[in-house]
Scaffold this motif. Structure first.
Motif, PDB file in Angstrom:
ATOM      1  N   CYS A 190       0.716  -1.177   0.053  1.00  0.00           N
ATOM      2  CA  CYS A 190      -0.030  -0.018   0.034  1.00  0.00           C
ATOM      3  C   CYS A 190       0.967   1.271  -0.035  1.00  0.00           C
ATOM      4  O   CYS A 190       0.336   2.288  -0.542  1.00  0.00           O
ATOM      5  N   MET A 213      -7.736  -4.431  -1.092  1.00  0.00           N
ATOM      6  CA  MET A 213      -8.204  -3.210  -1.969  1.00  0.00           C
ATOM      7  C   MET A 213      -7.130  -2.611  -2.817  1.00  0.00           C
ATOM      8  O   MET A 213      -7.353  -1.982  -3.930  1.00  0.00           O
ATOM      9  N   ALA A 214      -6.144  -2.380  -2.257  1.00  0.00           N
ATOM     10  CA  ALA A 214      -5.078  -1.848  -3.121  1.00  0.00           C
ATOM     11  C   ALA A 214      -4.601  -2.871  -4.159  1.00  0.00           C
ATOM     12  O   ALA A 214      -4.559  -2.200  -5.087  1.00  0.00           O
ATOM     13  N   LYS A 255      -6.974  -2.529  -7.275  1.00  0.00           N
ATOM     14  CA  LYS A 255      -6.913  -1.112  -7.793  1.00  0.00           C
ATOM     15  C   LYS A 255      -5.715  -1.037  -8.901  1.00  0.00           C
ATOM     16  O   LYS A 255      -5.756  -0.614  -9.773  1.00  0.00           O
ATOM     17  N   LYS A 283      -4.284  -2.394 -12.361  1.00  0.00           N
ATOM     18  CA  LYS A 283      -5.044  -2.663 -13.552  1.00  0.00           C
ATOM     19  C   LYS A 283      -4.590  -3.743 -14.118  1.00  0.00           C
ATOM     20  O   LYS A 283      -5.423  -4.503 -14.685  1.00  0.00           O
ATOM     21  N   ARG A 310      -1.193  -7.500 -10.338  1.00  0.00           N
ATOM     22  CA  ARG A 310      -2.129  -7.911  -9.301  1.00  0.00           C
ATOM     23  C   ARG A 310      -1.505  -9.382  -8.739  1.00  0.00           C
ATOM     24  O   ARG A 310      -1.461  -9.689  -7.621  1.00  0.00           O
TER      25      ARG A 310
END
Length: 318
Positions: free
Chosen positions: A128, A224-225, A228, A230, A235
């Motif tokens: 984060c 959550m991070a 986000k 893309k 990810r």
């Protein structure tokens, strides 16, 4: 709860968890000895690699090595004595010996809980707040925190030990478990245990509930991070850096809540023994595997170490 059947003060404690396995004690002994040997080898190998390999000198790997050291101490406190008791069919503890074993268990469990919390915070910062990570988290800070964890745990253990030694236990004390167990031992108390129980409840609540909440919050922000990001490759890479710790934390808290939060039923003590056995033998065995199985840094460190050892052997012979 006070044990009223026999008011003779207990001088020794009988561990009878292995009585039902007496007919199969040799196969069980060999099986558990192999698991214990593998566990010690795995944990010590990873700790050695972290300390020896320069590219593993980072907060994450430092904390992993400390977590594995805690697991090693936990098993070393219990398993050798358990193997001895398995061969004999039952164990006989002095009251002081049982209290020492209980407090070592409690002390390392406290440190483990705090380490898992710090490791979650480490992963939170890495994912984060990556640009601020090196400024907020470094190995020296982790060293100070780990020392602090051991000091805090030692103070807590000393306080609990003080109250536990003052408790009188009425015999015969028979613990249907594989080792000294606080929840069973306290059933045989025949003196006031209110201060002891108050202290243990407060400590258990703080050192179980608080780390659990902290870990859940950390991974909530981490997920959550990650969502986000893309690109799917990004990810996947981000999740791979924390997936091992997430698995270990989930297993740890699942066992803890099963042992101490789930309401008791008719077969509670059988479930309790099974989960304790899993926590004692299986978790320390699989934790190093979870952290190293797909970790390229550990694989590289192992290959380098093996090559150096091979070269050393060649140099010695020639």
């Amino acid at each position: 709860m006070t044990h009223q059947k026999n008011q003779t003060l207990a001088a020794e404690i009988l561990i009878v968890g292995f009585e039902y396995l007496i007919a199969y004690r040799i196969p069980y002994f060999l099986f558990l000895l192999v698991i214990y040997t593998l566990t010690c080898f795995e944990n010590l190998l990873v700790i050695f690699l972290v300390n020896k390999s320069p590219h593993l000198h980072s907060p994450m790997y430092f904390l992993i090595s400390n977590l594995l050291f805690v697991g090693f101490v936990y098993t070393a406190n219990l398993v050798p004595r358990m193997l001895h008791d398995l061969l004999s069919g039952r164990g006989v503890f002095s009251l002081l010996g049982c209290i020492i074993q209980l407090n070592v268990m409690g002390g390392v469990s406290n440190v483990e809980s705090l380490l898992l919390t710090l490791m979650s915070y480490d992963r939170f910062l890495a994912i984060c707040h990556p640009l601020r990570y090196s400024a907020l988290m470094h190995t020296r800070l982790c060293l100070y925190l780990v020392i602090g964890f051991w000091l805090i745990s030692s103070v807590i253990v000393a306080a609990i030990c003080y109250f536990l030694i003052k408790v009188e236990f009425c015999g015969p004390v028979r613990i249907n478990h594989f080792h000294c167990d606080f929840n069973t031992l306290i059933l045989f108390a025949c003196s006031d245990i209110a201060p002891l129980m108050f202290l243990t409840i407060v400590v258990s609540t703080i050192l179980c509930a608080t780390p659990f909440v902290a870990v859940v919050l950390s991974y909530t922000f981490i997920i959550m991070a990650i969502l986000k990001i893309k690109s799917s490759k990004g990810r996947k890479k981000a999740f791979s850096t924390c997936s091992s710790h997430l698995v270990v934390s989930a297993i740890y808290f699942a066992i803890i809540f099963t042992l101490y939060v789930v309401p008791r039923s008719n077969n509670y003590f059988q479930v309790y023994k099974a989960m304790s056995f899993f926590y004692l033998y299986i978790i320390p065995l699989i934790t190093p595997i979870i952290y190293t199985l797909r970790n390229q840094d550990f694989q590289k460190a192992l290959q380098t170490t093996m090559s150096e050892m091979k070269q050393h052997v060649i140099n010695v012979h020639f």
